[in-house]
Motif scaffolding. Structure first.
Motif, PDB file in Angstrom:
ATOM      1  N   VAL A 159       0.820  -1.207   0.000  1.00  0.00           N
ATOM      2  CA  VAL A 159       0.000   0.000   0.000  1.00  0.00           C
ATOM      3  C   VAL A 159       0.861   1.266   0.000  1.00  0.00           C
ATOM      4  O   VAL A 159       0.418   2.324  -0.453  1.00  0.00           O
ATOM      5  N   LEU A 160       2.105   1.178   0.485  1.00  0.00           N
ATOM      6  CA  LEU A 160       2.979   2.349   0.447  1.00  0.00           C
ATOM      7  C   LEU A 160       3.245   2.790  -0.985  1.00  0.00           C
ATOM      8  O   LEU A 160       3.372   3.984  -1.268  1.00  0.00           O
ATOM      9  N   ALA A 161       3.317   1.813  -1.901  1.00  0.00           N
ATOM     10  CA  ALA A 161       3.498   2.157  -3.312  1.00  0.00           C
ATOM     11  C   ALA A 161       2.262   2.868  -3.847  1.00  0.00           C
ATOM     12  O   ALA A 161       2.367   3.826  -4.628  1.00  0.00           O
ATOM     13  N   ALA A 162       1.082   2.409  -3.425  1.00  0.00           N
ATOM     14  CA  ALA A 162      -0.156   3.061  -3.854  1.00  0.00           C
ATOM     15  C   ALA A 162      -0.223   4.493  -3.339  1.00  0.00           C
ATOM     16  O   ALA A 162      -0.639   5.418  -4.047  1.00  0.00           O
ATOM     17  N   ILE A 163       0.191   4.692  -2.082  1.00  0.00           N
ATOM     18  CA  ILE A 163       0.206   6.041  -1.507  1.00  0.00           C
ATOM     19  C   ILE A 163       1.174   6.930  -2.277  1.00  0.00           C
ATOM     20  O   ILE A 163       0.872   8.089  -2.589  1.00  0.00           O
ATOM     21  N   ALA A 164       2.354   6.397  -2.598  1.00  0.00           N
ATOM     22  CA  ALA A 164       3.356   7.175  -3.329  1.00  0.00           C
ATOM     23  C   ALA A 164       2.843   7.596  -4.696  1.00  0.00           C
ATOM     24  O   ALA A 164       3.143   8.693  -5.180  1.00  0.00           O
ATOM     25  N   GLN A 165       2.064   6.740  -5.324  1.00  0.00           N
ATOM     26  CA  GLN A 165       1.580   7.012  -6.667  1.00  0.00           C
ATOM     27  C   GLN A 165       0.382   7.957  -6.680  1.00  0.00           C
ATOM     28  O   GLN A 165       0.265   8.820  -7.558  1.00  0.00           O
ATOM     29  N   GLU A 166      -0.504   7.830  -5.681  1.00  0.00           N
ATOM     30  CA  GLU A 166      -1.780   8.545  -5.735  1.00  0.00           C
ATOM     31  C   GLU A 166      -1.929   9.681  -4.721  1.00  0.00           C
ATOM     32  O   GLU A 166      -2.652  10.639  -4.969  1.00  0.00           O
ATOM     33  N   ARG A 167      -1.285   9.602  -3.571  1.00  0.00           N
ATOM     34  CA  ARG A 167      -1.355  10.680  -2.572  1.00  0.00           C
ATOM     35  C   ARG A 167      -0.044  10.671  -1.782  1.00  0.00           C
ATOM     36  O   ARG A 167       0.023  10.191  -0.665  1.00  0.00           O
ATOM     37  N   PRO A 168       1.046  11.230  -2.382  1.00  0.00           N
ATOM     38  CA  PRO A 168       2.387  11.098  -1.800  1.00  0.00           C
ATOM     39  C   PRO A 168       2.629  11.958  -0.560  1.00  0.00           C
ATOM     40  O   PRO A 168       3.428  12.898  -0.572  1.00  0.00           O
ATOM     41  N   VAL A 169       1.949  11.605   0.530  1.00  0.00           N
ATOM     42  CA  VAL A 169       2.211  12.254   1.819  1.00  0.00           C
ATOM     43  C   VAL A 169       3.442  11.588   2.429  1.00  0.00           C
ATOM     44  O   VAL A 169       3.522  10.356   2.465  1.00  0.00           O
ATOM     45  N   PRO A 170       4.423  12.352   2.920  1.00  0.00           N
ATOM     46  CA  PRO A 170       5.654  11.755   3.454  1.00  0.00           C
ATOM     47  C   PRO A 170       5.376  10.726   4.556  1.00  0.00           C
ATOM     48  O   PRO A 170       4.471  10.903   5.375  1.00  0.00           O
ATOM     49  N   VAL A 171       6.156   9.644   4.556  1.00  0.00           N
ATOM     50  CA  VAL A 171       6.079   8.627   5.604  1.00  0.00           C
ATOM     51  C   VAL A 171       7.251   8.869   6.554  1.00  0.00           C
ATOM     52  O   VAL A 171       8.400   8.617   6.203  1.00  0.00           O
ATOM     53  N   TYR A 172       6.956   9.371   7.745  1.00  0.00           N
ATOM     54  CA  TYR A 172       8.014   9.666   8.703  1.00  0.00           C
ATOM     55  C   TYR A 172       8.520   8.404   9.398  1.00  0.00           C
ATOM     56  O   TYR A 172       9.713   8.231   9.603  1.00  0.00           O
ATOM     57  N   PHE A 173       7.584   7.527   9.783  1.00  0.00           N
ATOM     58  CA  PHE A 173       7.964   6.332  10.532  1.00  0.00           C
ATOM     59  C   PHE A 173       7.149   5.135  10.051  1.00  0.00           C
ATOM     60  O   PHE A 173       6.011   5.279   9.605  1.00  0.00           O
ATOM     61  N   ILE A 174       7.745   3.941  10.169  1.00  0.00           N
ATOM     62  CA  ILE A 174       7.026   2.689   9.950  1.00  0.00           C
ATOM     63  C   ILE A 174       7.276   1.778  11.143  1.00  0.00           C
ATOM     64  O   ILE A 174       8.324   1.851  11.798  1.00  0.00           O
ATOM     65  N   GLY A 175       6.295   0.909  11.427  1.00  0.00           N
ATOM     66  CA  GLY A 175       6.399   0.025  12.578  1.00  0.00           C
ATOM     67  C   GLY A 175       6.208  -1.425  12.202  1.00  0.00           C
ATOM     68  O   GLY A 175       5.350  -1.753  11.378  1.00  0.00           O
ATOM     69  N   VAL A 176       7.011  -2.296  12.808  1.00  0.00           N
ATOM     70  CA  VAL A 176       6.894  -3.733  12.551  1.00  0.00           C
ATOM     71  C   VAL A 176       6.887  -4.518  13.856  1.00  0.00           C
ATOM     72  O   VAL A 176       7.401  -5.622  13.937  1.00  0.00           O
ATOM     73  N   GLY A 177       6.278  -3.958  14.890  1.00  0.00           N
ATOM     74  CA  GLY A 177       6.222  -4.643  16.179  1.00  0.00           C
ATOM     75  C   GLY A 177       5.652  -3.743  17.248  1.00  0.00           C
ATOM     76  O   GLY A 177       5.314  -2.580  17.000  1.00  0.00           O
ATOM     77  N   GLU A 178       5.551  -4.280  18.469  1.00  0.00           N
ATOM     78  CA  GLU A 178       4.938  -3.546  19.567  1.00  0.00           C
ATOM     79  C   GLU A 178       5.947  -2.862  20.477  1.00  0.00           C
ATOM     80  O   GLU A 178       5.583  -2.024  21.286  1.00  0.00           O
ATOM     81  N   LYS A 179       7.230  -3.217  20.362  1.00  0.00           N
ATOM     82  CA  LYS A 179       8.240  -2.643  21.251  1.00  0.00           C
ATOM     83  C   LYS A 179       8.556  -1.206  20.847  1.00  0.00           C
ATOM     84  O   LYS A 179       8.312  -0.795  19.720  1.00  0.00           O
ATOM     85  N   LEU A 180       9.130  -0.464  21.808  1.00  0.00           N
ATOM     86  CA  LEU A 180       9.470   0.926  21.544  1.00  0.00           C
ATOM     87  C   LEU A 180      10.413   1.061  20.351  1.00  0.00           C
ATOM     88  O   LEU A 180      10.293   1.977  19.545  1.00  0.00           O
ATOM     89  N   GLU A 181      11.368   0.134  20.245  1.00  0.00           N
ATOM     90  CA  GLU A 181      12.352   0.222  19.170  1.00  0.00           C
ATOM     91  C   GLU A 181      11.833  -0.308  17.842  1.00  0.00           C
ATOM     92  O   GLU A 181      12.568  -0.308  16.837  1.00  0.00           O
ATOM     93  N   ASP A 182      10.584  -0.761  17.802  1.00  0.00           N
ATOM     94  CA  ASP A 182      10.022  -1.316  16.578  1.00  0.00           C
ATOM     95  C   ASP A 182       9.386  -0.258  15.688  1.00  0.00           C
ATOM     96  O   ASP A 182       8.693  -0.576  14.727  1.00  0.00           O
TER      97      ASP A 182
END
Length: 381
Positions: A343-366
């Motif tokens: 979906v990030l590719a779809a966002i980039a193509q159709e509504r390119p709002v900057p992505v500051y952070f992405i998360g892949v877990g529940e921990k603080l460092e994730d």
């Protein structure tokens, strides 16, 4: 610029008669390039998290910057960030559900129309979207033709290059310090991980040495104020909240308090809602207007937290909230629990709002800063 990064002026030195008689030696002077590089890093400490601050030629008697206390509490010294390679390993594991179906396309023995058809299907199933999928296929075919590639495995690397090019406009650092305080409004639907992301973002800011004030303006959801209070306790930051208070009033009080207390950042947690709930979307607009009354330049950032599991629905949320609030950035969560990370590719193509952070877990460092090349490589690894 953070107040605690400023260097205190050295105390005047009165020369003794012996010192006056001795031949003077000029202290080393930092080069113009080194000085400007240091200033650039201080203006934007998030710009390049993979590298440390630029080296500055040492002053005669001091090699480190003193740390000044904030008005109410001592500012924490920045600590080392987790190794970027460790984050890449987490990102690869988190994107495995999305990337595995795409990667299997390149296990064949030849490059033909069947390969491109399989790839198209895999990208669409990953919720890349029709427009972004077509763009990627066209760009990939051009790269294959230009490079005269005949190995399907090599085509995967070319796809990573194409995906990186598509996602690069989303790669933008979150700038803190141009305003005191920097007011960040955070929105998102219930269940997207909004309040948890605010807690993680608070940790990031604290590690960079910023003093943070939280505003519990999510008075719509039961226990939201208490949940944000837990994150405030974990991160040792202050919080402004009112039981049953008006969200706009809480936001106004928080911005006013942040200015009075000299905070670097005020994070406003707004009520979770669906973009179809028009009366609640109007309340979000009201919060934004009231924040501007408290500080004529605020809010300086308007972030939307989206759940990667929702795929194309996330793109619909970005459109709706951007139309209502003029978003400045996104936080994409739960990419480890979905096969719809395209979906990030779809966002980039159709509504390119900057992505500051992405998360892949529940921990603080994730929760980590978004890098287009890293994301593309992890997705297709």
């Amino acid at each position: 610029m953070f107040s605690f990064f400023k260097k205190k002026p050295p105390a005047p030195v009165v020369p003794t008669p012996e010192a006056a008689a001795a031949p003077a030696s000029a202290p080393p002077v930092p080069s113009a390039e080194a000085t400007e590089a240091k200033r650039s890093w201080l203006r934007n400490p998030f710009a390049n998290k993979a590298s440390a601050a630029p080296a500055v030629e040492p002053a005669p008697e001091a090699s480190t910057l003193p740390v000044a206390a904030s008005p109410l509490t001592s500012a924490p010294e920045p600590t080392a960030k987790p190794e970027r390679q460790g984050w890449m390993d987490k990102l690869k594991a988190g994107l495995r559900k999305t990337g595995s179906s795409i990667a299997t396309v390149f296990t064949g023995t030849k490059i033909d129309e069947a390969l491109y058809e399989e790839l198209e299907e895999a990208l669409l199933l990953a919720d890349t979207g029709v427009k972004a999928t077509q763009w990627l296929l066209d760009d990939l075919k051009r790269r294959v033709k230009d490079s005269k590639t005949t190995d399907p495995a090599a085509v995967k690397a070319l796809l990573a290059d194409a995906l990186t090019e598509l996602l690069t406009p989303l790669e933008k650092p979150l700038v803190i310090g141009q305003h005191t305080p920097t007011v960040i409004m955070v929105a998102g639907v219930n269940g997207a991980g909004k309040t948890t992301s605010i807690g993680k973002l608070t940790k990031h800011l604290a590690l960079e040495g910023a003093s943070v004030l939280l505003a519990a303006a999510d008075t719509f959801r039961a226990a939201a104020r208490e949940q944000l209070g837990v994150w405030a306790d974990r991160n040792l930051v202050e919080i402004v909240s009112q039981e049953g208070g008006d969200p706009a009033a809480v936001s106004f009080d928080a911005v006013t308090a942040g200015k009075a207390r000299g905070k670097d950042v005020v994070l406003v947690d707004t009520a979770g809602r669906l973009p179809t709930q028009l009366h609640l979307m109007e309340e979000l607009k009201k919060i934004k207007r009231v924040v501007t009354k408290a500080d004529g330049t605020a809010p300086h950032e308007v972030l939307l937290v989206i759940d990667g599991n929702t795929g194309q629905n996330a793109l619909a949320q970005v459109r709706a909230f951007d139309d209502a609030l003029q978003l400045t950035g996104l936080i994409v969560t739960k990419l480890d629990g979905t096969a719809k990370g395209g979906v990030l590719a779809a966002i980039a193509q159709e509504r390119p709002v900057p992505v500051y952070f992405i998360g892949v877990g529940e921990k603080l460092e994730d929760l980590e800063t978004f890098n287009a090349r890293e994301f593309a490589q992890a997705l297709l690894s």
